[in-house]
Design a protein around this motif. Sequence first.
Motif, PDB file in Angstrom:
ATOM      1  N   MET A 113      10.969  -5.348   6.700  1.00 36.15           N
ATOM      2  CA  MET A 113       9.607  -4.913   7.009  1.00 36.15           C
ATOM      3  C   MET A 113       9.141  -3.871   5.998  1.00 36.15           C
ATOM      4  SD  MET A 113      10.116  -4.599  11.157  1.00 36.15           S
ATOM      5  CE  MET A 113       8.644  -3.624  11.424  1.00 36.15           C
ATOM      6  N   ALA A 114      10.023  -2.915   5.683  1.00 39.98           N
ATOM      7  CA  ALA A 114       9.680  -1.872   4.713  1.00 39.98           C
ATOM      8  C   ALA A 114       9.495  -2.458   3.316  1.00 39.98           C
ATOM      9  CB  ALA A 114      10.764  -0.801   4.691  1.00 39.98           C
ATOM     10  N   GLU A 115      10.333  -3.440   2.970  1.00 41.89           N
ATOM     11  CA  GLU A 115      10.222  -4.076   1.654  1.00 41.89           C
ATOM     12  C   GLU A 115       8.886  -4.801   1.504  1.00 41.89           C
ATOM     13  OE1 GLU A 115      12.174  -7.766  -0.903  1.00 41.89           O
ATOM     14  OE2 GLU A 115      13.221  -7.000   0.866  1.00 41.89           O
ATOM     15  N   ILE A 116       8.502  -5.561   2.527  1.00 38.18           N
ATOM     16  CA  ILE A 116       7.238  -6.295   2.458  1.00 38.18           C
ATOM     17  C   ILE A 116       6.072  -5.316   2.360  1.00 38.18           C
ATOM     18  CG2 ILE A 116       5.715  -7.899   3.662  1.00 38.18           C
ATOM     19  CD1 ILE A 116       8.256  -9.183   2.539  1.00 38.18           C
ATOM     20  N   ASP A 117       6.120  -4.242   3.141  1.00 36.31           N
ATOM     21  CA  ASP A 117       5.054  -3.232   3.078  1.00 36.31           C
ATOM     22  C   ASP A 117       4.946  -2.634   1.678  1.00 36.31           C
ATOM     23  OD1 ASP A 117       4.412  -3.584   5.718  1.00 36.31           O
ATOM     24  OD2 ASP A 117       5.466  -1.802   6.443  1.00 36.31           O
ATOM     25  N   SER A 118       6.079  -2.464   1.004  1.00 36.36           N
ATOM     26  CA  SER A 118       6.080  -1.835  -0.316  1.00 36.36           C
ATOM     27  C   SER A 118       5.474  -2.725  -1.397  1.00 36.36           C
ATOM     28  CB  SER A 118       7.510  -1.450  -0.714  1.00 36.36           C
ATOM     29  OG  SER A 118       8.293  -2.601  -1.015  1.00 36.36           O
ATOM     30  N   LEU A 119       5.360  -4.016  -1.116  1.00 36.33           N
ATOM     31  CA  LEU A 119       4.795  -4.934  -2.106  1.00 36.33           C
ATOM     32  C   LEU A 119       3.302  -4.707  -2.323  1.00 36.33           C
ATOM     33  CD1 LEU A 119       6.549  -8.279  -1.053  1.00 36.33           C
ATOM     34  CD2 LEU A 119       7.169  -6.744  -2.928  1.00 36.33           C
ATOM     35  N   PHE A 120       2.649  -4.110  -1.313  1.00 36.55           N
ATOM     36  CA  PHE A 120       1.219  -3.833  -1.429  1.00 36.55           C
ATOM     37  C   PHE A 120       0.935  -2.587  -0.593  1.00 36.55           C
ATOM     38  CE2 PHE A 120      -3.314  -4.547  -0.286  1.00 36.55           C
ATOM     39  CZ  PHE A 120      -3.837  -4.649  -1.571  1.00 36.55           C
ATOM     40  N   ASN A 121       0.810  -1.457  -1.266  1.00 34.94           N
ATOM     41  CA  ASN A 121       0.683  -0.176  -0.575  1.00 34.94           C
ATOM     42  C   ASN A 121      -0.751   0.018  -0.093  1.00 34.94           C
ATOM     43  OD1 ASN A 121       0.471   2.598   0.146  1.00 34.94           O
ATOM     44  ND2 ASN A 121       2.242   3.060  -1.144  1.00 34.94           N
ATOM     45  N   LEU A 122      -0.961  -0.253   1.190  1.00 35.26           N
ATOM     46  CA  LEU A 122      -2.306  -0.158   1.751  1.00 35.26           C
ATOM     47  C   LEU A 122      -2.793   1.276   1.847  1.00 35.26           C
ATOM     48  CD1 LEU A 122      -1.950  -2.898   4.489  1.00 35.26           C
ATOM     49  CD2 LEU A 122      -3.656  -2.899   2.658  1.00 35.26           C
ATOM     50  N   PHE A 123      -1.877   2.221   2.034  1.00 36.83           N
ATOM     51  CA  PHE A 123      -2.277   3.621   2.068  1.00 36.83           C
ATOM     52  C   PHE A 123      -2.934   4.017   0.744  1.00 36.83           C
ATOM     53  CE2 PHE A 123       1.262   3.745   5.219  1.00 36.83           C
ATOM     54  CZ  PHE A 123       0.540   4.211   6.303  1.00 36.83           C
ATOM     55  N   GLU A 124      -2.323   3.593  -0.359  1.00 38.31           N
ATOM     56  CA  GLU A 124      -2.860   3.925  -1.676  1.00 38.31           C
ATOM     57  C   GLU A 124      -4.117   3.104  -1.982  1.00 38.31           C
ATOM     58  OE1 GLU A 124      -1.859   6.374  -3.522  1.00 38.31           O
ATOM     59  OE2 GLU A 124      -0.239   6.878  -2.133  1.00 38.31           O
ATOM     60  N   TYR A 125      -4.087   1.833  -1.629  1.00 37.52           N
ATOM     61  CA  TYR A 125      -5.202   0.939  -1.946  1.00 37.52           C
ATOM     62  C   TYR A 125      -6.497   1.421  -1.301  1.00 37.52           C
ATOM     63  CZ  TYR A 125      -7.724  -3.496  -2.581  1.00 37.52           C
ATOM     64  OH  TYR A 125      -8.644  -4.456  -2.940  1.00 37.52           O
ATOM     65  N   TYR A 126      -6.398   1.883  -0.047  1.00 40.30           N
ATOM     66  CA  TYR A 126      -7.582   2.330   0.681  1.00 40.30           C
ATOM     67  C   TYR A 126      -7.713   3.857   0.730  1.00 40.30           C
ATOM     68  CZ  TYR A 126      -9.015  -2.253   2.338  1.00 40.30           C
ATOM     69  OH  TYR A 126      -9.483  -3.554   2.399  1.00 40.30           O
ATOM     70  N   GLN A 127      -6.795   4.547   0.042  1.00 36.77           N
ATOM     71  CA  GLN A 127      -6.832   6.009   0.031  1.00 36.77           C
ATOM     72  C   GLN A 127      -6.966   6.555   1.458  1.00 36.77           C
ATOM     73  OE1 GLN A 127      -6.543   8.202  -2.969  1.00 36.77           O
ATOM     74  NE2 GLN A 127      -5.538   6.226  -3.310  1.00 36.77           N
ATOM     75  N   THR A 128      -6.066   6.115   2.304  1.00 39.62           N
ATOM     76  CA  THR A 128      -6.090   6.511   3.709  1.00 39.62           C
ATOM     77  C   THR A 128      -4.724   7.034   4.132  1.00 39.62           C
ATOM     78  OG1 THR A 128      -6.556   5.759   5.965  1.00 39.62           O
ATOM     79  CG2 THR A 128      -5.456   4.191   4.512  1.00 39.62           C
ATOM     80  N   ASP A 129      -4.712   7.817   5.180  1.00 38.56           N
ATOM     81  CA  ASP A 129      -3.462   8.334   5.728  1.00 38.56           C
ATOM     82  C   ASP A 129      -3.050   7.609   7.002  1.00 38.56           C
ATOM     83  OD1 ASP A 129      -3.160  10.283   3.743  1.00 38.56           O
ATOM     84  OD2 ASP A 129      -4.465  11.679   4.824  1.00 38.56           O
ATOM     85  N   CYS A 130      -3.860   6.613   7.434  1.00 34.25           N
ATOM     86  CA  CYS A 130      -3.598   6.002   8.734  1.00 34.25           C
ATOM     87  C   CYS A 130      -4.040   4.547   8.750  1.00 34.25           C
ATOM     88  CB  CYS A 130      -4.336   6.782   9.825  1.00 34.25           C
ATOM     89  SG  CYS A 130      -4.109   6.139  11.489  1.00 34.25           S
ATOM     90  N   LEU A 131      -3.200   3.703   9.308  1.00 37.83           N
ATOM     91  CA  LEU A 131      -3.556   2.306   9.516  1.00 37.83           C
ATOM     92  C   LEU A 131      -2.973   1.826  10.841  1.00 37.83           C
ATOM     93  CD1 LEU A 131      -0.799   0.503   8.792  1.00 37.83           C
ATOM     94  CD2 LEU A 131      -1.476   1.085   6.473  1.00 37.83           C
ATOM     95  N   LEU A 132      -3.494   0.725  11.326  1.00 39.68           N
ATOM     96  CA  LEU A 132      -2.989   0.117  12.563  1.00 39.68           C
ATOM     97  C   LEU A 132      -2.215  -1.139  12.194  1.00 39.68           C
ATOM     98  CD1 LEU A 132      -4.991  -0.462  15.859  1.00 39.68           C
ATOM     99  CD2 LEU A 132      -3.431  -2.187  14.970  1.00 39.68           C
ATOM    100  N   GLU A 133      -0.988  -1.218  12.666  1.00 37.71           N
ATOM    101  CA  GLU A 133      -0.173  -2.393  12.379  1.00 37.71           C
ATOM    102  C   GLU A 133       0.010  -3.248  13.628  1.00 37.71           C
ATOM    103  OE1 GLU A 133       3.921  -3.815  10.131  1.00 37.71           O
ATOM    104  OE2 GLU A 133       3.456  -1.682  10.306  1.00 37.71           O
ATOM    105  N   LEU A 134      -0.371  -4.496  13.529  1.00 39.06           N
ATOM    106  CA  LEU A 134      -0.173  -5.494  14.576  1.00 39.06           C
ATOM    107  C   LEU A 134       1.268  -5.976  14.457  1.00 39.06           C
ATOM    108  CD1 LEU A 134      -2.622  -8.441  15.301  1.00 39.06           C
ATOM    109  CD2 LEU A 134      -0.166  -8.801  15.196  1.00 39.06           C
TER     110      LEU A 134
END
Length: 241
Positions: A113-134
Amino acid sequence: MDTQWWVNDDVYCQPLTTDYLEEATKMLEISFYPEENVSMAFGISEDPQAVRELSDMTNEIAKDGISVIAIDKNTNKVVGTVFNKIQVKNDPIFNNFAKSWKSPRSKALVELMAEIDSLFNLFEYYQTDCLLELMFLGTATVYRGKGIAKKLSELTLEIGTNLAKGVNVRKSLDGTEMPLGPRPKVICSTFATIATQKIGRHLGFEIGAEKLYSEMEFQGTKFSDVITNGTTKITLEYKKL
């Protein structure tokens, strides 16, 4: 936001509560871990320790107050669930769980799960500190094909949209209100089956990253040798809220 949503004449959805937490967790044990692609590849259901450890994690996720279940009105049984998590940047919650786990199967699943998340860093892409994960989207075996998983996903998107707007729809497991807390700007999910990837298309998610099952293995066995239902890849998908 309502607290009861009908899928059809027999099945409705509601926020996850304490009364149904054990049953929702058991449904994952019976129908999700033995049949979901990545769980099959890691052999989660073959290892009671792995199941217990993942159940501890989903129980912790449920405390965020944004998970949803589906219930058959005729039996009052949980027939579908989605455990949702508010992810905060630089919060190592899943790594902390894995550090204390004993099963190599559950550890490997969280590491993936951590590896897949690291392939596309949504925190950096959207310059956000928070996201909701389904997360942990599952339907009881005999209830599949009835639109339950799609409805649970739609409701998760609705929850995320409300939170992003500042509408506090979070509810504790005992039904009491919770603080709004950090507001997610993005909803994301790792979709591991053709069915959930279709849900991603239905919801208008974009694909941020993907990885072929033929490129993944556990204990010397390729995922593609275990997953024979036509799904060839896992996708990391997202949508701005």
